[in-house]
Design a protein around this motif. Structure first.
Motif, PDB file in Angstrom:
ATOM      1  N   VAL A 180      30.143  41.195  32.352  1.00 13.63           N
ATOM      2  CA  VAL A 180      31.257  41.881  33.240  1.00 13.63           C
ATOM      3  C   VAL A 180      30.421  43.163  34.053  1.00 13.63           C
ATOM      4  O   VAL A 180      29.581  43.882  33.635  1.00 13.63           O
ATOM      5  N   THR A 181      30.986  43.281  35.367  1.00 12.15           N
ATOM      6  CA  THR A 181      30.582  44.388  36.058  1.00 12.15           C
ATOM      7  C   THR A 181      31.829  44.944  36.559  1.00 12.15           C
ATOM      8  O   THR A 181      32.574  44.376  37.134  1.00 12.15           O
ATOM      9  N   THR A 182      31.800  46.207  36.447  1.00 12.41           N
ATOM     10  CA  THR A 182      32.997  46.974  36.867  1.00 12.41           C
ATOM     11  C   THR A 182      32.939  47.429  38.205  1.00 12.41           C
ATOM     12  O   THR A 182      31.757  47.852  38.859  1.00 12.41           O
ATOM     13  N   LYS A 183      34.127  47.388  39.082  1.00 15.91           N
ATOM     14  CA  LYS A 183      34.174  47.832  40.471  1.00 15.91           C
ATOM     15  C   LYS A 183      35.333  48.609  40.681  1.00 15.91           C
ATOM     16  O   LYS A 183      36.328  48.462  40.028  1.00 15.91           O
ATOM     17  N   TYR A 184      35.255  49.932  41.557  1.00 18.89           N
ATOM     18  CA  TYR A 184      36.496  50.694  41.700  1.00 18.89           C
ATOM     19  C   TYR A 184      37.233  50.058  43.017  1.00 18.89           C
ATOM     20  O   TYR A 184      36.577  49.540  43.798  1.00 18.89           O
ATOM     21  N   VAL A 185      38.691  50.240  42.957  1.00 16.38           N
ATOM     22  CA  VAL A 185      39.434  49.416  43.921  1.00 16.38           C
ATOM     23  C   VAL A 185      40.421  50.426  44.212  1.00 16.38           C
ATOM     24  O   VAL A 185      41.107  51.264  43.055  1.00 16.38           O
ATOM     25  N   THR A 186      40.758  50.605  45.290  1.00 12.01           N
ATOM     26  CA  THR A 186      41.915  51.863  45.671  1.00 12.01           C
ATOM     27  C   THR A 186      43.360  51.110  45.058  1.00 12.01           C
ATOM     28  O   THR A 186      43.466  50.166  44.744  1.00 12.01           O
ATOM     29  N   SER A 187      44.050  52.267  44.673  1.00 17.08           N
ATOM     30  CA  SER A 187      45.473  51.817  44.365  1.00 17.08           C
ATOM     31  C   SER A 187      46.466  50.745  45.401  1.00 17.08           C
ATOM     32  O   SER A 187      47.091  50.032  44.907  1.00 17.08           O
ATOM     33  N   ALA A 188      45.920  51.020  46.590  1.00 19.77           N
ATOM     34  CA  ALA A 188      46.621  50.231  47.776  1.00 19.77           C
ATOM     35  C   ALA A 188      46.199  48.857  47.634  1.00 19.77           C
ATOM     36  O   ALA A 188      47.141  47.825  48.017  1.00 19.77           O
ATOM     37  N   HIS A 189      45.011  48.627  46.885  1.00 13.74           N
ATOM     38  CA  HIS A 189      44.729  47.075  46.862  1.00 13.74           C
ATOM     39  C   HIS A 189      44.491  46.671  45.370  1.00 13.74           C
ATOM     40  O   HIS A 189      43.866  45.681  44.989  1.00 13.74           O
ATOM     41  N   GLN A 190      45.242  47.513  44.268  1.00 19.14           N
ATOM     42  CA  GLN A 190      45.179  46.898  42.941  1.00 19.14           C
ATOM     43  C   GLN A 190      46.264  46.044  42.878  1.00 19.14           C
ATOM     44  O   GLN A 190      47.654  46.249  42.552  1.00 19.14           O
ATOM     45  N   LEU A 191      45.833  44.849  42.423  1.00 19.77           N
ATOM     46  CA  LEU A 191      47.003  43.503  42.308  1.00 19.77           C
ATOM     47  C   LEU A 191      47.581  43.559  41.271  1.00 19.77           C
ATOM     48  O   LEU A 191      48.687  42.964  41.184  1.00 19.77           O
ATOM     49  N   ALA A 192      47.141  44.472  40.062  1.00 20.88           N
ATOM     50  CA  ALA A 192      47.887  44.374  38.921  1.00 20.88           C
ATOM     51  C   ALA A 192      48.906  45.409  38.882  1.00 20.88           C
ATOM     52  O   ALA A 192      49.510  45.483  37.985  1.00 20.88           O
ATOM     53  N   ASP A 193      49.162  46.210  40.039  1.00 22.81           N
ATOM     54  CA  ASP A 193      50.291  47.161  39.973  1.00 22.81           C
ATOM     55  C   ASP A 193      51.721  46.426  39.653  1.00 22.81           C
ATOM     56  O   ASP A 193      52.564  47.029  39.257  1.00 22.81           O
ATOM     57  N   VAL A 194      51.908  45.028  40.230  1.00 23.89           N
ATOM     58  CA  VAL A 194      53.133  44.387  40.152  1.00 23.89           C
ATOM     59  C   VAL A 194      53.460  43.950  38.408  1.00 23.89           C
ATOM     60  O   VAL A 194      54.518  43.741  38.100  1.00 23.89           O
ATOM     61  N   LEU A 195      52.399  44.251  37.636  1.00 27.59           N
ATOM     62  CA  LEU A 195      52.416  44.043  36.273  1.00 27.59           C
ATOM     63  C   LEU A 195      52.582  45.006  35.439  1.00 27.59           C
ATOM     64  O   LEU A 195      52.822  45.086  34.236  1.00 27.59           O
ATOM     65  N   THR A 196      52.719  46.356  35.914  1.00 31.58           N
ATOM     66  CA  THR A 196      52.853  47.433  35.091  1.00 31.58           C
ATOM     67  C   THR A 196      54.010  48.453  35.547  1.00 31.58           C
ATOM     68  O   THR A 196      54.404  49.096  35.029  1.00 31.58           O
ATOM     69  N   LYS A 197      54.591  48.166  36.850  1.00 33.69           N
ATOM     70  CA  LYS A 197      55.681  49.069  37.228  1.00 33.69           C
ATOM     71  C   LYS A 197      56.439  48.565  38.316  1.00 33.69           C
ATOM     72  O   LYS A 197      55.909  47.563  38.938  1.00 33.69           O
ATOM     73  N   PRO A 198      57.694  48.740  38.267  1.00 34.33           N
ATOM     74  CA  PRO A 198      58.432  48.151  39.333  1.00 34.33           C
ATOM     75  C   PRO A 198      58.143  48.889  40.813  1.00 34.33           C
ATOM     76  O   PRO A 198      58.242  50.189  40.984  1.00 34.33           O
TER      77      PRO A 198
END
Length: 386
Positions: free
Chosen positions: A346-364
């Motif tokens: 696994v390689t980790t990488k930083y992504v901005t909150s504006a492009h965080q696709l998992a946001d729809v799975l954690t908050k309305p």
């Protein structure tokens, strides 16, 4: 069971029936059926996957055939038509099977195929939910949950809680092809034991959202580089009752979304970095399992999987294997991601909150953020007019 008439004889009151073959209705029937099927299909040269016991594969030179079973429903696919025909003949000789032709409908999931790829949806099932809820003529809305809504237990209890449980239970199965409602259904499922009026209103809002596009589903493109990448996120202390955080992640194979999850964490996180770190570990476990599963399907991944996170502190904790007082209270299983980073899986990488696709799975989210995120995740509606 009661003994058949005429079985009892004088002086023989302790007679019992000995079972020679398991039948439907017995607790062990499903286990016995799967054991018999596994033994039969393995005798035909198939190997049972250790990543998914319901998957069987067979490789002979360039020929590859895969078989997936759910109770007594079977899917067969492969690159060798002759091998598929031989498998169907073998199954018919051992079991009484009925061939339904090319895959179009399976366990409530509608499948459409073309040269560009495969599209799955649950349109018929979604329409049944809308009809049963009595909202077939209701006005649709753009989001499944109101932005910033935090459901609690401060409203009146429902008089008929079975209606709420039935509706949420059906919505849970709809999340098989609808990641856009996963978070809302996950929150609603927390209140199954004592549902309240506010919870029922939120559940009916999800149904009204489905009314806008009941045919939405996932598209799996035929043009793929088969590279694994995942997005993980968490909502720190998002639950107003337990103050536990919500973990969310989504995994892509090439451009196609193949796995996603929204789940409340088991313990209370002391910081947002700790909550994000736990989310990264959950996504890493999913990537590891998918790597094993794809290997059984003949796809080996030499390149490391990409894991995107929008919390720099969590990324530093995962990359630094040195013991630190900020991480000494975290369970040891959460440090699993460190080993995967060190061995190159696994390689980790930083992504901005504006492009965080998992946001729809954690908050309305609101419409301005929710709609673009869902579109980027690959959720489409082939039934909508162009």
């Amino acid at each position: 069971m009661s003994p058949p008439p005429g079985l009892r004889r004088q002086g023989e009151s302790n007679l019992v029936c000995r079972l020679h073959k398991s039948l439907y209705g017995l607790k062990q029937a499903s286990r016995q059926w799967f054991a018999k099927f596994s033994e039969a299909i393995c005798s035909a040269g198939y190997e049972q996957s250790r990543a998914d016991y319901s998957l069987f594969t067979r490789k002979r030179d360039k020929s590859f055939t895969a078989l997936l079973i759910y109770v007594d429903d079977i899917l067969i696919t492969g690159n060798d038509p002759a091998s598929i025909v031989a498998t169907k003949k073998f199954l018919h000789s051992n079991f009484r099977i009925k061939e339904l032709g090319n895959l179009k409908y399976f366990l409530g999931i509608e499948v459409s195929t073309s040269r560009n790829g495969i599209f799955i949806s649950q349109r018929k099932y979604a329409l049944e939910i809308i009809t049963d809820a009595g909202l077939l003529g209701a006005a649709p809305i753009d989001t499944p949950m109101e932005q910033g809504l935090k459901l609690s237990d401060k409203s009146d209890l429902l008089r008929n809680s079975s209606q709420y449980r039935r509706l949420v239970g059906r919505l849970i199965y709809l999340t098989v092809s609808r990641p856009d409602i996963t978070y809302a259904v996950h929150v609603l499922s927390r209140f199954m034991h004592q549902p309240r009026k506010l919870h029922m209103e939120a559940a009916l809002r999800v149904v009204r959202y489905l009314k806008g596009a009941p045919g939405k589903g996932l598209f799996f493109s035929s043009n793929s580089d088969f590279r694994l990448r995942a997005y993980c996120d968490s909502d720190w202390a998002g639950c107003p009752l337990t103050r536990r955080s919500t973990t969310g992640y989504c995994v892509f194979l090439g451009p196609s979304l193949i796995s996603w999850r929204s789940k409340r964490q088991k313990t209370v996180s002391l910081s947002s970095a700790e909550a994000e770190y736990r989310a990264m570990t959950g996504a890493c476990c999913e990537l590891t399992w998918l790597r094993y599963l794809l290997k059984d399907l003949g796809l080996s991944h030499d390149e490391p999987a990409l894991l995107y996170c929008d919390n720099k502190a969590a990324l530093h904790i995962a990359a630094n294997p040195v013991f630190h007082e900020r991480t000494r209270h975290i369970e040891m299983d959460c440090h699993y991601i460190r080993d995967k980073i060190q061995d190159g899986s696994v390689t980790t990488k930083y992504v901005t909150s504006a492009h965080q696709l998992a946001d729809v799975l954690t908050k309305p989210l609101g419409k301005e953020f929710f709609v673009p995120m869902i579109h980027k995740s690959g959720v489409q509606d082939i039934h909508s007019p162009t």
